[in-house]
Design a protein around this motif. Sequence first.
Motif, mmCIF file in Angstrom:
data_model
loop_
_atom_site.group_PDB
_atom_site.id
_atom_site.type_symbol
_atom_site.label_atom_id
_atom_site.label_comp_id
_atom_site.label_asym_id
_atom_site.label_seq_id
_atom_site.Cartn_x
_atom_site.Cartn_y
_atom_site.Cartn_z
ATOM 1 N N GLU A 42 -1.917 10.603 8.746
ATOM 2 C CA GLU A 42 -2.161 9.001 9.700
ATOM 3 C C GLU A 42 -1.320 9.223 10.740
ATOM 4 O OE1 GLU A 42 -2.664 6.212 5.605
ATOM 5 O OE2 GLU A 42 -0.694 6.871 6.059
ATOM 6 N N VAL A 64 4.724 2.252 13.981
ATOM 7 C CA VAL A 64 3.846 1.969 13.012
ATOM 8 C C VAL A 64 4.563 2.290 11.487
ATOM 9 C CG1 VAL A 64 3.251 4.790 13.192
ATOM 10 C CG2 VAL A 64 1.655 3.010 11.882
ATOM 11 N N PRO A 66 4.606 1.594 7.034
ATOM 12 C CA PRO A 66 4.061 1.024 5.777
ATOM 13 C C PRO A 66 3.993 -0.403 6.094
ATOM 14 C CG PRO A 66 5.489 3.054 5.193
ATOM 15 C CD PRO A 66 5.665 2.666 6.705
ATOM 16 N N THR A 67 3.033 -1.065 5.299
ATOM 17 C CA THR A 67 2.767 -2.302 5.272
ATOM 18 C C THR A 67 4.064 -3.088 4.485
ATOM 19 O OG1 THR A 67 0.397 -2.446 5.082
ATOM 20 C CG2 THR A 67 1.609 -4.543 4.488
ATOM 21 N N ARG A 68 4.555 -2.380 3.426
ATOM 22 C CA ARG A 68 5.861 -3.091 2.861
ATOM 23 C C ARG A 68 7.114 -2.789 3.492
ATOM 24 N NH1 ARG A 68 5.047 -0.918 -2.980
ATOM 25 N NH2 ARG A 68 3.116 -0.071 -2.276
ATOM 26 N N GLN A 69 7.072 -1.830 4.557
ATOM 27 C CA GLN A 69 8.311 -1.658 5.161
ATOM 28 C C GLN A 69 8.353 -2.532 6.344
ATOM 29 O OE1 GLN A 69 8.689 2.366 6.866
ATOM 30 N NE2 GLN A 69 10.806 2.001 7.434
ATOM 31 N N ALA A 70 7.321 -3.113 6.952
ATOM 32 C CA ALA A 70 7.432 -3.906 7.861
ATOM 33 C C ALA A 70 7.928 -5.240 7.692
ATOM 34 C CB ALA A 70 6.073 -4.165 8.649
#
Length: 70
Positions: A42, A64, A66-70
Motif C-alpha cells: 500500500e 497516511v 490505518p483508519t483506526r489509527q487516525a
Amino acid sequence: MTNIEPGLTDTELASHIDNPELGADGQLGEMFDALGSLSADEIADLVGYVASRPRHVNLRQIIVMPTRQA
C-alpha cells in the motif's frame, strides 16, 4: 519533493529488535492487533502515485494511516 509519512505499517521492524527487556516486540504486536496496519504494498502504491504526477504538481506532504489509527 514529497514528504510521505506512513502510520503503523507492517514491516520487519519487530524482527530487528534485539533487546527483549524493552518488550517492544510485544507492544508492536498489540498495536497491530488493536489498530490494524498498512502493508508495504500500500505504501509502495502511494509512492508510485506520487512519482507519476506531472512535474508541475507539488504534493508537499502526505500522511497516511490505518483508519483506526487516525
